[in-house]
Design an enzyme around this catalytic site. Structure first.
Site, PDB file in Angstrom:
ATOM      1  N   HIS A 189       0.805  -1.223   0.000  1.00  0.00           N
ATOM      2  CA  HIS A 189       0.000   0.000   0.000  1.00  0.00           C
ATOM      3  C   HIS A 189       0.838   1.273   0.000  1.00  0.00           C
ATOM      4  O   HIS A 189       0.358   2.326  -0.412  1.00  0.00           O
ATOM      5  CB  HIS A 189      -1.039  -0.040   1.120  1.00  0.00           C
ATOM      6  CG  HIS A 189      -2.201  -0.900   0.725  1.00  0.00           C
ATOM      7  ND1 HIS A 189      -2.283  -2.227   1.058  1.00  0.00           N
ATOM      8  CD2 HIS A 189      -3.279  -0.631  -0.051  1.00  0.00           C
ATOM      9  CE1 HIS A 189      -3.377  -2.729   0.518  1.00  0.00           C
ATOM     10  NE2 HIS A 189      -4.007  -1.784  -0.154  1.00  0.00           N
ATOM     11  N   ARG A 297     -10.173   4.357  -1.042  1.00  0.00           N
ATOM     12  CA  ARG A 297      -9.785   3.455   0.056  1.00  0.00           C
ATOM     13  C   ARG A 297      -9.971   4.204   1.379  1.00  0.00           C
ATOM     14  O   ARG A 297      -9.059   4.870   1.853  1.00  0.00           O
ATOM     15  CB  ARG A 297      -8.314   3.042  -0.084  1.00  0.00           C
ATOM     16  CG  ARG A 297      -8.015   2.107  -1.246  1.00  0.00           C
ATOM     17  CD  ARG A 297      -6.525   1.762  -1.258  1.00  0.00           C
ATOM     18  NE  ARG A 297      -6.201   0.596  -2.053  1.00  0.00           N
ATOM     19  CZ  ARG A 297      -5.813   0.636  -3.328  1.00  0.00           C
ATOM     20  NH1 ARG A 297      -5.703   1.781  -3.957  1.00  0.00           N
ATOM     21  NH2 ARG A 297      -5.531  -0.484  -3.967  1.00  0.00           N
ATOM     22  N   ARG A 333     -15.269   2.646  -1.004  1.00  0.00           N
ATOM     23  CA  ARG A 333     -15.198   1.299  -0.433  1.00  0.00           C
ATOM     24  C   ARG A 333     -15.279   1.392   1.079  1.00  0.00           C
ATOM     25  O   ARG A 333     -14.616   2.229   1.693  1.00  0.00           O
ATOM     26  CB  ARG A 333     -13.875   0.653  -0.850  1.00  0.00           C
ATOM     27  CG  ARG A 333     -13.657  -0.692  -0.204  1.00  0.00           C
ATOM     28  CD  ARG A 333     -12.428  -1.356  -0.733  1.00  0.00           C
ATOM     29  NE  ARG A 333     -11.201  -0.815  -0.157  1.00  0.00           N
ATOM     30  CZ  ARG A 333      -9.989  -1.239  -0.503  1.00  0.00           C
ATOM     31  NH1 ARG A 333      -9.853  -2.169  -1.425  1.00  0.00           N
ATOM     32  NH2 ARG A 333      -8.913  -0.735   0.054  1.00  0.00           N
ATOM     33  N   GLU A 432     -12.203 -10.330  -4.959  1.00  0.00           N
ATOM     34  CA  GLU A 432     -10.750 -10.433  -4.750  1.00  0.00           C
ATOM     35  C   GLU A 432     -10.368 -11.732  -4.051  1.00  0.00           C
ATOM     36  O   GLU A 432      -9.217 -11.944  -3.708  1.00  0.00           O
ATOM     37  CB  GLU A 432     -10.213  -9.201  -4.015  1.00  0.00           C
ATOM     38  CG  GLU A 432     -11.027  -8.740  -2.839  1.00  0.00           C
ATOM     39  CD  GLU A 432     -10.547  -7.396  -2.268  1.00  0.00           C
ATOM     40  OE1 GLU A 432      -9.515  -6.874  -2.702  1.00  0.00           O
ATOM     41  OE2 GLU A 432     -11.220  -6.894  -1.365  1.00  0.00           O
ATOM     42  N   ASN A 455      -5.105  -7.033  -6.978  1.00  0.00           N
ATOM     43  CA  ASN A 455      -3.952  -7.155  -6.065  1.00  0.00           C
ATOM     44  C   ASN A 455      -4.149  -8.352  -5.145  1.00  0.00           C
ATOM     45  O   ASN A 455      -3.250  -9.168  -4.945  1.00  0.00           O
ATOM     46  CB  ASN A 455      -3.789  -5.896  -5.209  1.00  0.00           C
ATOM     47  CG  ASN A 455      -3.640  -4.648  -6.042  1.00  0.00           C
ATOM     48  OD1 ASN A 455      -3.258  -4.730  -7.198  1.00  0.00           O
ATOM     49  ND2 ASN A 455      -3.963  -3.508  -5.467  1.00  0.00           N
ATOM     50  N   ASP A 456      -5.341  -8.433  -4.577  1.00  0.00           N
ATOM     51  CA  ASP A 456      -5.620  -9.552  -3.680  1.00  0.00           C
ATOM     52  C   ASP A 456      -5.994 -10.820  -4.443  1.00  0.00           C
ATOM     53  O   ASP A 456      -5.630 -11.917  -4.040  1.00  0.00           O
ATOM     54  CB  ASP A 456      -6.744  -9.178  -2.699  1.00  0.00           C
ATOM     55  CG  ASP A 456      -6.212  -8.355  -1.542  1.00  0.00           C
ATOM     56  OD1 ASP A 456      -5.148  -8.720  -1.009  1.00  0.00           O
ATOM     57  OD2 ASP A 456      -6.835  -7.341  -1.185  1.00  0.00           O
ATOM     58  N   ARG A 466       1.446 -10.614  -0.992  1.00  0.00           N
ATOM     59  CA  ARG A 466       1.726  -9.526  -1.935  1.00  0.00           C
ATOM     60  C   ARG A 466       2.811  -8.570  -1.463  1.00  0.00           C
ATOM     61  O   ARG A 466       3.313  -7.771  -2.257  1.00  0.00           O
ATOM     62  CB  ARG A 466       0.437  -8.755  -2.256  1.00  0.00           C
ATOM     63  CG  ARG A 466      -0.177  -8.081  -1.066  1.00  0.00           C
ATOM     64  CD  ARG A 466      -1.606  -7.626  -1.358  1.00  0.00           C
ATOM     65  NE  ARG A 466      -1.688  -6.217  -1.688  1.00  0.00           N
ATOM     66  CZ  ARG A 466      -2.831  -5.544  -1.784  1.00  0.00           C
ATOM     67  NH1 ARG A 466      -3.992  -6.172  -1.613  1.00  0.00           N
ATOM     68  NH2 ARG A 466      -2.834  -4.281  -2.068  1.00  0.00           N
ATOM     69  N   CYS A 503     -10.072  -2.525 -10.066  1.00  0.00           N
ATOM     70  CA  CYS A 503      -9.454  -1.387  -9.376  1.00  0.00           C
ATOM     71  C   CYS A 503      -8.105  -1.767  -8.766  1.00  0.00           C
ATOM     72  O   CYS A 503      -7.514  -0.979  -8.046  1.00  0.00           O
ATOM     73  CB  CYS A 503     -10.387  -0.818  -8.309  1.00  0.00           C
ATOM     74  SG  CYS A 503     -10.818  -2.007  -7.041  1.00  0.00           S
TER      75      CYS A 503
END
Ligand code: PEP
Ligand code: MG
Length: 579
Positions: A189, A297, A333, A432, A455-456, A466, A503
């Site tokens: 992140h 986020r 989100r 995800e 990403n997930d 990750r 996203c």
């Protein structure tokens, strides 16, 4: 001169002085105090110095980000002034003959445990404050420099072993124009936030780099190719300036896409939107031609605070963004805490496997009181613009229905109080987790849109943490299995007549955007800095070409085969730009 290659995770070029954040880990020695009065004298001096530092930080922050964001410093000043805490440290020195550092550390642990055991959420969160002020006193006792980034007053590049997402949440308040860290990965992140803020960043530089750099060294940061040069010679400086000029020219060329809608060459409309972590990032999305926000986020609003933001504070932040977007869609989100994102004010215990643990919607469903505060803030926001809401980390239909039920309860409370909101607020989910992708046909019947968190999704389907550099080679966005999962989600969205966004970082990798479109994705959301290049790339291929690329890649027998195919795709599609 030092020349180091890492991973460029946020493109662009910065030349500035280094601000080195050294690992502030201090070994707590257990030698008994030989001179009790001298230890108490050192303690008192360290407390005075700590108070002075906190007051300075408070003033700096008030100047940069306004009075309303400085309550954390008032809380720290109050705690450091508290006699119970100070008397306990003194008694550990006097009665147990602990040295001053050991005594502060012991008192910190005692007080932390007491706070953590309290039911009341606000009081529990004070554990983080006690740790924060104790660590400051310990640093001052050990003579370790206060490395708080809010003290930086001239343009600087941060050099550190790692940056927590909460550190990056604070970066916007200081004149930091890039960072270079030893740890990190493309989807950590900290990297994602750098791209949202459009500051160049290089990660994965490897252990030992920080020790080679001193404060004030000149740093050339190349976030495009992942190169850091410290105290460059003339030749390195010339090469850097030439690359920067080329990059600036490319940015000028791409500017022609700012006002254009996202579409393939033959006009198939694809919405190109931006990802943000704070309202501050929203202007960058607009100035780069973003057609909406595909992911806000919200957890970043919760990170650098000593207490959880109240409903009104959340509402103001969300409203600021929807109003800025003036009718364009904004997807917010709900909280996605956990994994590499810690919210100290929540006082959550550390876990062995944070990415597989108590995270995101799991926490929110477990703590409906807390989730409902966010639900009410979001519903109130829906009266002010084109808001959509989505839930992260969904693994089952039960979770979707439970989360929607909490929103229904929040709606009822607002109705009873005569507060306006959009009765038809669209609710979507992030896909995800692989089981959600496989189950997308069913989930799609109960939601208004999907947004794939690649990403997930890649992390969970390839079983690769990750943020762990040691296994980053196994993290494969182009694995035919990953692409197959995305296709299942695209098809399920189409069958249910709903939008299918992406996203995760994959959406903002210009070449990969074409593959995603071919797999059935209708909306792509990415860091502001990637919007224009993605619009340009898509405009060079027809929808049929994207479909063909996606078909070939899903049918491939390995990621390696797809990686070669992908390189060739980039080369062919972009050859005129590289000429
Ligand atoms: C994702 O997982 O792709 C995503 C967008 O969410 P985050 O990176 O915040 O986990
Ligand atoms: Mg995610």
């Amino acid at each position: 001169m030092i020349f180091k290659k890492g991973l460029g995770v946020s493109a662009g070029y910065s030349k500035a002085k280094a601000f080195v954040l050294r690992d502030s880990h201090i070994e707590i020695g257990h030698d008994l105090a030989s001179d009790v009065d001298s230890e108490i004298g050192k303690l008192d001096a360290a407390i005075v110095e700590s108070v002075r530092q906190i007051e300075r930080l408070k003033e700096e922050s008030a100047r940069r980000i306004g009075e309303k964001n400085i309550e954390i410093f008032d809380a720290h000043l109050m705690m450091i002034d508290d006699d119970t805490f100070k008397d306990r440290i003194r008694s550990l020195i006097r009665d147990d003959r602990m040295n001053a550092i050991w005594a502060v550390d012991s008192a910190k642990n005692e007080f932390r445990e007491t706070f953590e055991a309290i039911e009341d959420e606000y009081m529990r969160a004070r554990a983080a404050d006690i740790c924060d002020i104790s660590d400051r006193i310990i640093r001052n006792l050990a003579g370790v420099k206060d490395a708080d980034m809010s003290l930086i007053s001239e343009p600087s590049v941060i050099i550190a072993h790692d940056l927590a997402p909460s550190d990056t949440a604070r970066i916007g308040n200081a004149p930091i124009i890039g960072f270079a860290i030893e740890a990190g990965s493309r989807t950590s992140h900290s990297a994602i936030m750098a791209a949202a803020m459009q500051i160049p960043a290089v990660v994965a530089l490897g252990d030992g780099f920080v020790s080679e750099v001193s404060d004030g060294d000149t740093v050339l940061l190349d976030g495009s190719d992942g190169i850091v040069t410290v105290n460059p010679d003339d030749a390195a400086l010339r090469e850097f300036c030439a690359k920067k000029e080329k990059h600036d020219n490319e940015q000028k060329r791409l500017a022609s896409f700012i006002g254009k809608s996202g579409a393939t060459k033959d006009g198939k409309r694809i919405m190109i939107e931006g990802n943000i972590g704070t309202p501050r990032n929203a202007d960058k999305v607009l100035s780069n031609g973003g057609e909406g926000i595909g992911l806000f986020r919200t957890e970043f609003l919760f990170m650098d605070k000593s207490s959880l933001p109240a409903e009104d504070e959340q509402f103001e932040a969300y409203k600021e963004v929807v109003e800025k977007f003036n009718g364009k869609p904004v997807i917010i989100r709900t909280l996605d805490i956990g994994g590499d994102k810690n919210v100290p004010a929540m006082g959550l215990p550390k876990e062995e496997n944070p990415f597989l643990g108590y995270r995101a919607i799991r926490i929110c469903l477990d703590r409906p009181d807390f989730f409902k505060v966010q639900a009410r803030a979001l519903l109130r926001t829906s009266a002010f613009g084109n808001l959509k809401v989505m839930f992260p980390m969904i693994s089952s239909l039960e979770e979707v229905l439970s989360a929607k039920r909490i929103f229904e309860e929040a709606k009822q409370e607002l109705r009873e109080n005569g507060i306006k909101f959009n009765e038809k607020l669209p609710i979507g989910i992030m896909i995800e987790i692989p089981v959600a992708a496989v189950n997308a046909m069913t989930l799609g019947r109960h939601v208004d849109f999907f947004s794939i968190g690649t990403n997930d999704l890649i992390q969970y389907s390839c079983a690769v943490d990750r943020v762990n550099e040691k296994v980053s080679g196994l993290y494969k966005p182009l694995h035919p299995g990953v692409l197959g999962l995305i296709r299942m989600v695209g098809e399920a969205a189409k069958a249910n007549g709903i939008e299918c966004g992406v996203c995760g970082e994959m959406g903002g990798s210009r070449g990969m955007s074409a593959i995603l479109v071919g797999l059935g994705v209708t909306n792509l959301s990415m860091s502001a800095s990637k919007i224009l290049a993605t619009k340009e790339f898509l405009s060079k291929l027809t929808f049929e070409e994207c479909r063909k690329i996606a078909d070939d890649m899903v049918m491939a027998s390995s990621s390696e085969e797809n990686e070669k195919y992908f390189e060739e795709l980039l080369r062919k599609t972009l050859q005129f730009d590289f000429a």
